[in-house]
Design a protein around this motif. Structure first.
Motif, mmCIF file in Angstrom:
data_model
loop_
_atom_site.group_PDB
_atom_site.id
_atom_site.type_symbol
_atom_site.label_atom_id
_atom_site.label_comp_id
_atom_site.label_asym_id
_atom_site.label_seq_id
_atom_site.Cartn_x
_atom_site.Cartn_y
_atom_site.Cartn_z
ATOM 1 N N LYS A 46 0.876 -1.168 0.000
ATOM 2 C CA LYS A 46 0.000 0.000 0.000
ATOM 3 C C LYS A 46 0.913 1.219 0.000
ATOM 4 O O LYS A 46 1.743 1.381 0.890
ATOM 5 C CB LYS A 46 -0.900 -0.006 1.222
ATOM 6 C CG LYS A 46 -1.879 -1.160 1.221
ATOM 7 C CD LYS A 46 -2.766 -1.146 2.429
ATOM 8 C CE LYS A 46 -3.730 -2.314 2.385
ATOM 9 N NZ LYS A 46 -4.606 -2.364 3.542
ATOM 10 N N VAL A 47 0.757 2.040 -1.004
ATOM 11 C CA VAL A 47 1.597 3.231 -1.156
ATOM 12 C C VAL A 47 0.710 4.453 -1.041
ATOM 13 O O VAL A 47 -0.260 4.613 -1.782
ATOM 14 C CB VAL A 47 2.332 3.222 -2.515
ATOM 15 C CG1 VAL A 47 3.200 4.460 -2.659
ATOM 16 C CG2 VAL A 47 3.150 1.954 -2.684
ATOM 17 N N GLU A 48 1.055 5.309 -0.083
ATOM 18 C CA GLU A 48 0.336 6.569 0.077
ATOM 19 C C GLU A 48 1.258 7.684 -0.407
ATOM 20 O O GLU A 48 2.358 7.860 0.115
ATOM 21 C CB GLU A 48 -0.045 6.789 1.535
ATOM 22 C CG GLU A 48 -0.902 8.019 1.723
ATOM 23 C CD GLU A 48 -1.344 8.166 3.165
ATOM 24 O OE1 GLU A 48 -0.744 9.005 3.868
ATOM 25 O OE2 GLU A 48 -2.270 7.439 3.559
ATOM 26 N N SER A 54 6.505 21.143 -4.291
ATOM 27 C CA SER A 54 7.936 20.877 -4.457
ATOM 28 C C SER A 54 8.386 19.504 -3.959
ATOM 29 O O SER A 54 9.562 19.185 -4.041
ATOM 30 C CB SER A 54 8.737 21.943 -3.705
ATOM 31 O OG SER A 54 8.404 21.903 -2.332
ATOM 32 N N LEU A 55 7.436 18.694 -3.458
ATOM 33 C CA LEU A 55 7.854 17.445 -2.820
ATOM 34 C C LEU A 55 6.786 16.367 -2.966
ATOM 35 O O LEU A 55 5.591 16.637 -2.893
ATOM 36 C CB LEU A 55 8.109 17.707 -1.325
ATOM 37 C CG LEU A 55 8.680 16.593 -0.482
ATOM 38 C CD1 LEU A 55 10.133 16.325 -0.859
ATOM 39 C CD2 LEU A 55 8.598 16.963 0.989
ATOM 40 N N LEU A 56 7.264 15.137 -3.177
ATOM 41 C CA LEU A 56 6.404 13.955 -3.141
ATOM 42 C C LEU A 56 6.849 13.126 -1.946
ATOM 43 O O LEU A 56 8.038 12.841 -1.799
ATOM 44 C CB LEU A 56 6.550 13.110 -4.405
ATOM 45 C CG LEU A 56 6.199 13.735 -5.737
ATOM 46 C CD1 LEU A 56 6.589 12.792 -6.868
ATOM 47 C CD2 LEU A 56 4.719 14.027 -5.805
ATOM 48 N N THR A 57 5.929 12.748 -1.087
ATOM 49 C CA THR A 57 6.235 11.888 0.042
ATOM 50 C C THR A 57 5.512 10.566 -0.180
ATOM 51 O O THR A 57 4.282 10.544 -0.259
ATOM 52 C CB THR A 57 5.783 12.512 1.371
ATOM 53 O OG1 THR A 57 6.392 13.794 1.510
ATOM 54 C CG2 THR A 57 6.169 11.641 2.542
ATOM 55 N N LEU A 58 6.271 9.492 -0.298
ATOM 56 C CA LEU A 58 5.691 8.170 -0.503
ATOM 57 C C LEU A 58 5.899 7.343 0.755
ATOM 58 O O LEU A 58 7.040 7.177 1.201
ATOM 59 C CB LEU A 58 6.346 7.468 -1.692
ATOM 60 C CG LEU A 58 5.970 8.002 -3.060
ATOM 61 C CD1 LEU A 58 6.993 9.002 -3.516
ATOM 62 C CD2 LEU A 58 5.866 6.864 -4.035
ATOM 63 N N HIS A 59 4.802 6.863 1.307
ATOM 64 C CA HIS A 59 4.870 5.988 2.467
ATOM 65 C C HIS A 59 4.488 4.582 2.000
ATOM 66 O O HIS A 59 3.398 4.371 1.487
ATOM 67 C CB HIS A 59 3.934 6.462 3.582
ATOM 68 C CG HIS A 59 3.974 5.574 4.774
ATOM 69 N ND1 HIS A 59 5.041 5.537 5.630
ATOM 70 C CD2 HIS A 59 3.090 4.657 5.224
ATOM 71 C CE1 HIS A 59 4.805 4.640 6.575
ATOM 72 N NE2 HIS A 59 3.624 4.090 6.346
ATOM 73 N N GLU A 85 8.247 1.986 5.125
ATOM 74 C CA GLU A 85 9.327 2.877 4.695
ATOM 75 C C GLU A 85 8.739 4.159 4.133
ATOM 76 O O GLU A 85 7.599 4.173 3.659
ATOM 77 C CB GLU A 85 10.196 2.211 3.616
ATOM 78 C CG GLU A 85 11.034 1.062 4.088
ATOM 79 C CD GLU A 85 12.219 1.490 4.942
ATOM 80 O OE1 GLU A 85 12.635 2.669 4.867
ATOM 81 O OE2 GLU A 85 12.725 0.634 5.673
ATOM 82 N N THR A 86 9.540 5.210 4.158
ATOM 83 C CA THR A 86 9.133 6.494 3.591
ATOM 84 C C THR A 86 10.213 6.965 2.630
ATOM 85 O O THR A 86 11.401 6.888 2.930
ATOM 86 C CB THR A 86 8.920 7.539 4.702
ATOM 87 O OG1 THR A 86 7.925 7.051 5.591
ATOM 88 C CG2 THR A 86 8.485 8.864 4.130
ATOM 89 N N LEU A 87 9.785 7.439 1.475
ATOM 90 C CA LEU A 87 10.686 7.952 0.455
ATOM 91 C C LEU A 87 10.260 9.370 0.113
ATOM 92 O O LEU A 87 9.078 9.624 -0.141
ATOM 93 C CB LEU A 87 10.633 7.063 -0.797
ATOM 94 C CG LEU A 87 11.436 7.522 -2.001
ATOM 95 C CD1 LEU A 87 12.934 7.448 -1.700
ATOM 96 C CD2 LEU A 87 11.100 6.675 -3.215
#
Length: 182
Positions: A46-48, A54-59, A85-87
């Motif tokens: 599951k990717v949120e 200016s930013l993409l936060t993928l959890h 994980e967070t990217l």
């Protein structure tokens, strides 16, 4: 058969808010990568994605199991996987990996493929020594015995340490000769 394109997220037309995605990974997912460690598995990621200017936060929240080969018996077994994980991905002049959890992409980037990230997170979560669960139980018992042996040799509590001065009779007499060298 799954392809790498199945793990793409179109980011160009996304609104600045949170978006949720789900990716299923099975044996065909792991066959996309040239590797021999992970034989297969069944996982759900599951990717949120939280998009701002200016930013993409993928959890990433990945759960399931992968099939591995035991290092001791060469038997296949299922290893449970539970990863969070967070990217962070920021926009900049070129595509680059700035840190292990911080990437940079150009503002013109249309899609983001998360397949490699998913694979890397799964691979990094695996134990260094891949043991069938029955050997892990045996190993735990051996570790407990070693701890007990070590702690019984060490001496233990402070009360016994106070009484250690009375144990001079147990010392080998050859050591007494060494004490007199000073």
């Amino acid at each position: 058969m799954k392809k790498l394109r199945d793990y793409e997220i179109g980011i160009a037309k996304l609104a600045n808010k949170k978006h949720s995605y789900e990716f299923e990974m099975d044996d065909s997912f792991f066959s996309l990568f040239e590797q021999e460690i992970i034989l297969g598995g069944k996982l759900l990621a599951k990717v949120e994605l939280d998009k701002t200017e200016s930013l993409l936060t993928l959890h990433f929240d990945i759960k399931g199991h992968v099939r591995l080969t035991c290092d001791r018996s060469l038997e296949e077994f299922d290893q449970p996987v539970d990863i969070e994980e967070t990217l962070l991905i920021k926009f900049g002049p070129e595509n680059a990996e700035l840190d292990e959890d911080l990437w940079q992409i150009t503002p013109e980037t249309q899609t983001l493929n998360v397949a490699q990230h998913l694979y890397d997170y799964i691979g990094l979560s695996l134990p260094m020594k891949k043991l069938h669960p029955r050997f892990v139980e045996e190993l735990d018992e051996e570790d407990e015995r070693d701890i007990l042996i070590y702690s019984s040799r060490k001496g233990g509590d402070s009360e016994s340490d106070e009484n250690d001065g009375d144990d001079d009779d147990d010392i080998d007499p050859r050591w007494d000769a060494l004490k007199n060298l000073n």
